[in-house]
Motif scaffolding. Structure first.
Motif, mmCIF file in Angstrom:
data_model
loop_
_atom_site.group_PDB
_atom_site.id
_atom_site.type_symbol
_atom_site.label_atom_id
_atom_site.label_comp_id
_atom_site.label_asym_id
_atom_site.label_seq_id
_atom_site.Cartn_x
_atom_site.Cartn_y
_atom_site.Cartn_z
ATOM 1 N N LEU A 273 35.412 -16.574 66.489
ATOM 2 C CA LEU A 273 34.935 -17.645 67.127
ATOM 3 C C LEU A 273 33.330 -18.171 66.739
ATOM 4 O O LEU A 273 32.940 -19.112 66.566
ATOM 5 N N PRO A 274 32.552 -16.844 66.745
ATOM 6 C CA PRO A 274 30.946 -17.306 66.320
ATOM 7 C C PRO A 274 30.925 -17.706 64.886
ATOM 8 O O PRO A 274 30.224 -18.560 64.531
ATOM 9 N N THR A 275 32.014 -17.461 63.977
ATOM 10 C CA THR A 275 32.011 -17.765 62.764
ATOM 11 C C THR A 275 32.417 -19.164 62.854
ATOM 12 O O THR A 275 31.936 -20.176 61.859
ATOM 13 N N MET A 276 33.322 -19.519 63.495
ATOM 14 C CA MET A 276 33.778 -20.963 63.456
ATOM 15 C C MET A 276 32.597 -21.926 63.989
ATOM 16 O O MET A 276 32.417 -22.886 63.336
ATOM 17 N N ILE A 277 31.867 -21.335 65.147
ATOM 18 C CA ILE A 277 30.730 -22.103 65.475
ATOM 19 C C ILE A 277 29.757 -22.416 64.407
ATOM 20 O O ILE A 277 29.109 -23.452 64.421
ATOM 21 N N ARG A 278 29.561 -21.369 63.633
ATOM 22 C CA ARG A 278 28.359 -21.448 62.559
ATOM 23 C C ARG A 278 28.853 -22.441 61.628
ATOM 24 O O ARG A 278 28.163 -23.195 61.004
ATOM 25 N N SER A 279 30.186 -22.522 61.209
ATOM 26 C CA SER A 279 30.693 -23.327 60.235
ATOM 27 C C SER A 279 30.617 -24.824 60.714
ATOM 28 O O SER A 279 30.224 -25.563 59.724
ATOM 29 N N ILE A 280 31.254 -25.174 61.816
ATOM 30 C CA ILE A 280 31.269 -26.251 62.443
ATOM 31 C C ILE A 280 29.941 -27.040 62.480
ATOM 32 O O ILE A 280 29.682 -28.117 62.497
ATOM 33 N N THR A 281 28.851 -26.270 63.014
ATOM 34 C CA THR A 281 27.466 -26.904 63.286
ATOM 35 C C THR A 281 26.607 -26.557 62.193
ATOM 36 O O THR A 281 25.537 -27.203 62.040
ATOM 37 N N GLN A 282 27.394 -25.965 60.986
ATOM 38 C CA GLN A 282 26.325 -25.854 59.626
ATOM 39 C C GLN A 282 25.119 -24.997 59.710
ATOM 40 O O GLN A 282 23.950 -25.467 59.168
ATOM 41 N N SER A 283 25.117 -24.327 60.790
ATOM 42 C CA SER A 283 23.625 -23.374 60.867
ATOM 43 C C SER A 283 23.745 -22.188 60.116
ATOM 44 O O SER A 283 24.771 -21.416 59.716
#
Length: 442
Positions: A273-283
């Motif tokens: 989930l943290p990696t998914m959030i980073r990916s979708i927010t492109q942070s």
């Protein structure tokens, strides 16, 4: 087969049940919080650990999943050992072993040593969840089991609510506090805390009601009588009693498939989930590591509220219905997450998914308890849980591999949702048949 006998009225006062809950649930809850933080910590620290050790998404998934190989292999033997040696000694033994392995993981220096540490951790922690589920049947009859299981399973979202800020804090300050990288500090601190909890378990957890010094003789006898009457009732209705019966029963394997599907929906989210959030927010960057870990706690806050709310409402429904409704919502949340490109909508969809999956978990465990007792309960519960833990190996590795191949998590989330729907279909067929063993359908 003998005709079903009437369920005897409980002779245990509400005050006694509250006393049992207050004394038992915090201890087993602490153990479960520690275990879920421990198995999910790879997800919290995936980004910085990957940079230091040179890991790809597939390797992170493999590291997360290797834990479950040893866990699956030792689940049934561990529960049989718990029945033999008692919960207090056996759960404390499990926790001391895995605490030491976790602390030692702080020293890994390559993908190979990380993989070895995760494999050893699975062997060390094997049997904890199934052991606690079995242990709760030593204390709580059917009428009290729904709220007891809900209080136990709420530790899953609580572990993320605790684990996410802990991981974020150690990623931020671990270097200055311990002189090692933040992700290494997380392994060290969690290992030490686990050993501390194991000492509390060994000192304060009674094996059965007869061993509880905080119950008087009348309370001990009342609880034991209710549990004995319920076991006799289950045997009269055709519940399985033997180890071999449970391991070869089609209905037990069907429940294992259902639990596999439920767990398969949760584990990839826990680890990625943290990696998914980073990916979708492109942070990107260290601040993104911390913020994505903190954002990943939000779905578990929602899940904790949903679980406790549904536990009160679910008493009016059959166990299968009370499991199927939130399970369907969990699958729907995964589908919504698949088709969104907005970070906010993605987190909201994951909130629905995690809340549904976790809310289904305690209701599911009402079903096996209907058809299993004595040695069959020890082996059957362990079998169901060990099969489901295959999803802990397959799910993260499957998710990471697809993400590496496609550059996104979209197809992985879609596949996970489909597997959950298949598990729901099994639940609605096999679960109903098992439920017919219970005249009250509770």
């Amino acid at each position: 087969m003998s005709s079903p006998v009437a369920t005897p009225p409980s002779t245990v006062s509400p005050r006694t049940w509250r006393k049992v809950g207050v004394r038992i649930m915090p201890l087993v809850g602490l153990a479960y919080v520690a275990s879920y933080i421990d198995r999910a910590n790879v997800g919290y620290i995936a980004a910085p650990m990957s940079r230091d050790l040179g890991l790809g998404s597939g390797q992170i998934g493999l590291a997360a999943g290797l834990f479950f190989i040893g866990y699956v292999l030792f689940e049934v033997p561990s529960n049989m050992m718990l029945s033999r040696f008692g919960a207090r000694k056996w759960i404390a033994r499990i926790m001391i072993t895995w605490g030491l392995v976790t602390a030692a993981t702080a020293a890994v220096n390559s993908p190979a040593t990380l993989f070895a540490a995760r494999l050893l951790l699975g062997f060390a922690e094997a049997g904890l969840a199934a052991g606690i589920l079995l242990y709760l049947t030593f204390w709580f009859p059917r009428r009290q089991r729904s709220w007891a299981l809900s209080a136990f399973i709420v530790m899953i979202p609580l572990s993320s609510i605790i684990g996410s800020p802990l991981a974020a804090a150690l990623l931020e300050w671990g270097q200055s506090l311990f002189g090692i990288a933040g992700w290494r500090a997380l392994f060290l601190v969690e290992g030490i805390l686990t050993v501390v909890v194991s000492v509390l378990i060994f000192v304060f957890l009674p094996n059965r009601p007869a061993d509880a010094r905080w119950l008087d003789d009348e309370e001990k006898a009342a609880i034991e009588n209710v549990l004995a009457a319920e076991a006799a009732e289950q045997r009269a209705r055709g519940a399985l009693t033997g180890l071999r019966q449970a391991l070869t029963s089609g209905r037990v394997w069907a429940m294992a498939v259902t639990w596999f599907a439920i767990a398969f929906g949760l584990y990839p989210l826990q680890f990625f989930l943290p990696t998914m959030i980073r990916s979708i927010t492109q942070s990107v960057g260290d601040s993104a590591d911390v913020s994505s870990v903190l954002l990943s706690a939000i779905p578990y806050v929602v899940a904790a509220v949903a679980l406790l709310t549904w536990a009160r409402l679910a008493a009016r429904w059959t166990a299968v219905t009370a499991t199927a409704v939130p399970m369907a919502l969990g699958a729907a949340g995964l589908l919504l997450a698949t088709f969104t490109s907005s970070g906010t909508l993605f987190v909201l969809a994951v909130c629905l998914s995690v809340a549904g999956i976790i809310t289904a978990m305690p209701q599911f465990w009402r079903i096996p308890a209907i058809g299993l007792t004595e040695a069959a309960a020890a082996s059957g519960i362990a079998l169901i849980n060990s099969v489901s833990n295959l999803s802990g190996f397959i799910g993260p590795y499957f998710t990471g591999t697809i993400a590496s191949a496609t550059g996104s998590f979209t197809y992985a989330l879609l596949a996970i949702a489909i597997i959950m729907v298949a598990g729901l279909a099994v639940l609605l067929t096999a679960g109903r048949r098992m439920e017919r063993l219970d005249g009250s359908l509770s």
